[in-house]
Design an enzyme around this catalytic site. Structure first.
Site, PDB file in Angstrom:
ATOM      1  N   HIS A   1       0.820  -1.210   0.000  1.00 34.39           N
ATOM      2  CA  HIS A   1       0.000   0.000   0.000  1.00 34.39           C
ATOM      3  C   HIS A   1       0.855   1.262   0.000  1.00 34.39           C
ATOM      4  O   HIS A   1       0.448   2.292  -0.550  1.00 34.39           O
ATOM      5  CB  HIS A   1      -0.926  -0.004   1.209  1.00 34.39           C
ATOM      6  CG  HIS A   1      -2.020  -1.030   1.139  1.00 34.39           C
ATOM      7  ND1 HIS A   1      -2.143  -1.893   0.080  1.00 34.39           N
ATOM      8  CD2 HIS A   1      -3.045  -1.323   1.986  1.00 34.39           C
ATOM      9  CE1 HIS A   1      -3.190  -2.679   0.274  1.00 34.39           C
ATOM     10  NE2 HIS A   1      -3.757  -2.355   1.425  1.00 34.39           N
TER      11      HIS A   1
ATOM     12  N   ASP B   1       1.818   1.795  -3.542  1.00 39.91           N
ATOM     13  CA  ASP B   1       0.622   2.215  -4.293  1.00 39.91           C
ATOM     14  C   ASP B   1       0.284   3.679  -4.021  1.00 39.91           C
ATOM     15  O   ASP B   1      -0.072   4.429  -4.937  1.00 39.91           O
ATOM     16  CB  ASP B   1      -0.573   1.341  -3.916  1.00 39.91           C
ATOM     17  CG  ASP B   1      -0.453  -0.080  -4.434  1.00 39.91           C
ATOM     18  OD1 ASP B   1       0.366  -0.311  -5.336  1.00 39.91           O
ATOM     19  OD2 ASP B   1      -1.175  -0.967  -3.931  1.00 39.91           O
TER      20      ASP B   1
END
Length: 391
Positions: free
Chosen positions: A118, A121
């Site tokens: 994450h 991302d």
């Protein structure tokens, strides 16, 4: 300086279990087998986080190409550059989809994997939107700003929802699956047809709209309609996130209002940088890319703190040091509105943005390295390699 993960929350790392719901039909019926075969390409000696990192590096390659050929987001690139955009983002999305599979097949799944995934991302989401804006030749305009901010909002709401529900929810249309597919196909088409296709009027592209209705509607190009579509699509996404959060709060006996208030730090950031751009139109027109990179690092830090709190069971993070350059820059930009002189005038405001970019990049790097080191030490694992356990 207080640690990013207080000692009393470290034991929760060993209790953490990743949960996800993916309703995407494309994931289930189109890409599932492709991902199952792709993960077999990676040796069992390769760490899942290395797969994540290699995928993310392809986004940086695409950004470097864009800065070389279309730094102002309006230039026409050679066709091969658009093909490279398509390939790089497809590789990023594919590696992002199989890093979890790699972790499970190597028996190395851990909270660090979710953080690393994450975290990468959150760093690249704004970059991918900048690349799409360049492909569509949206330029350094409010359209590009809206596209990036819509994407950041979607990402933040998904992260906030996961914190409160303990489940990562991906709907029938999500950025990691359908978003990547649309981007790759769009840039591929641009390579063949040229970016001028995005300047086509939406009413010419969709001639079935009745002429009397067209006369009452604002003129929109295909590129602008994409931004409008993303914005409209964000409405049910945000509504669903808030609904799921409310349901989880009722089940857990927590305050729904308190949970909803967790959106305030992000909303304050987006509102602040929007005001900054309104007060400094020369930044919007001439230096938007570096400004959005600064915003991207700040966003990644803010989201990263939420993810850390999620996997450690810590309280939801509120305002933090990454809000300082955002609020300071905005205060500097709007100072003339209240009869004060800017500390950084129009000629020096670019310097301020570069300072903000440097500050946020260094702060994010410190945060990432400290968190990785803390988790690796506590769980006795490596980040980018698979640590051999002693007998």
């Amino acid at each position: 300086m207080a640690p990013y993960i207080p000692q009393n929350y470290l034991p929760n790392l060993k209790k953490y279990k990743y949960q996800a719901i993916d309703k995407s039909l494309i994931s289930r019926y189109v890409l599932a087998e492709y991902w199952n075969q792709l993960v077999k390409v990676f040796p069992l000696t390769m760490a899942a986080n290395m797969v994540t990192l290699l995928g993310s590096l392809h986004v940086l390659i695409a950004v470097a190409l864009n800065q070389a050929y279309a730094p102002n987001l309006v230039e026409t690139c050679p066709p091969w550059v658009y093909f490279a955009f398509s390939l790089c983002i497809w590789i990023y999305g594919s590696f992002d989809a199989v890093d979890g599979k790699q972790a499970r097949r190597t028996g190395t799944a851990s909270p660090l994997g979710e953080l690393f995934d994450h975290g990468c991302d959150s760093l690249v989401v704004s970059l991918v939107m900048i690349l799409f804006a360049s492909t569509c030749q949206l330029g350094e305009t409010w359209w590009t700003v809206a596209l990036v901010f819509f994407a950041l909002t979607n990402f933040y709401m998904a992260t906030m929802e996961e914190y409160h529900t303990h489940v990562l929810f991906l709907g029938y249309f999500s950025g990691p699956v359908e978003g990547i597919l649309v981007f790759s196909l769009s840039t591929l088409a641009t390579g063949f047809l040229g970016p001028q296709i995005w300047a086509t009027s939406i009413y010419d592209a969709v001639p079935v709209i009745p002429a009397p209705l067209v006369a009452r509607l604002p003129e929109l190009t295909l590129a602008q309609m994409v931004v409008v579509g993303v914005g409209l699509g964000l409405i049910p996404t945000v509504y669903t996130s808030f609904t799921n959060i409310a349901t989880a709060c009722r089940e857990q006996g927590k305050s729904i209002v308190g949970a909803y208030a967790d959106a305030i730090p992000f909303a304050a950031s987006i509102f602040s940088v929007t005001i900054w751009l309104m007060a400094s139109p020369q930044i919007l027109r001439e230096h938007l890319v570096v400004f959005l990179m600064f915003v991207g690092f700040a966003f990644s830090y803010i989201v990263g703190r939420v993810i850390v709190a999620h996997v450690t069971g810590a309280p939801f993070p509120k305002l933090n040091r990454m809000h300082v350059p955002i609020f300071f820059g905005t205060a500097n930009a709007v100072a003339p509105w209240f009869g004060f002189a800017k500390l950084f005038d129009a000629q020096n405001e670019l310097l301020l943005i570069w300072l903000c970019l440097a500050y946020t990049a260094i702060q994010y790097a410190h945060f990432a390295l400290e968190v990785i080191d803390t988790i690796c030490t506590y769980l006795d694992i490596n980040c980018l390699t698979i640590k051999q356990k002693s007998d």
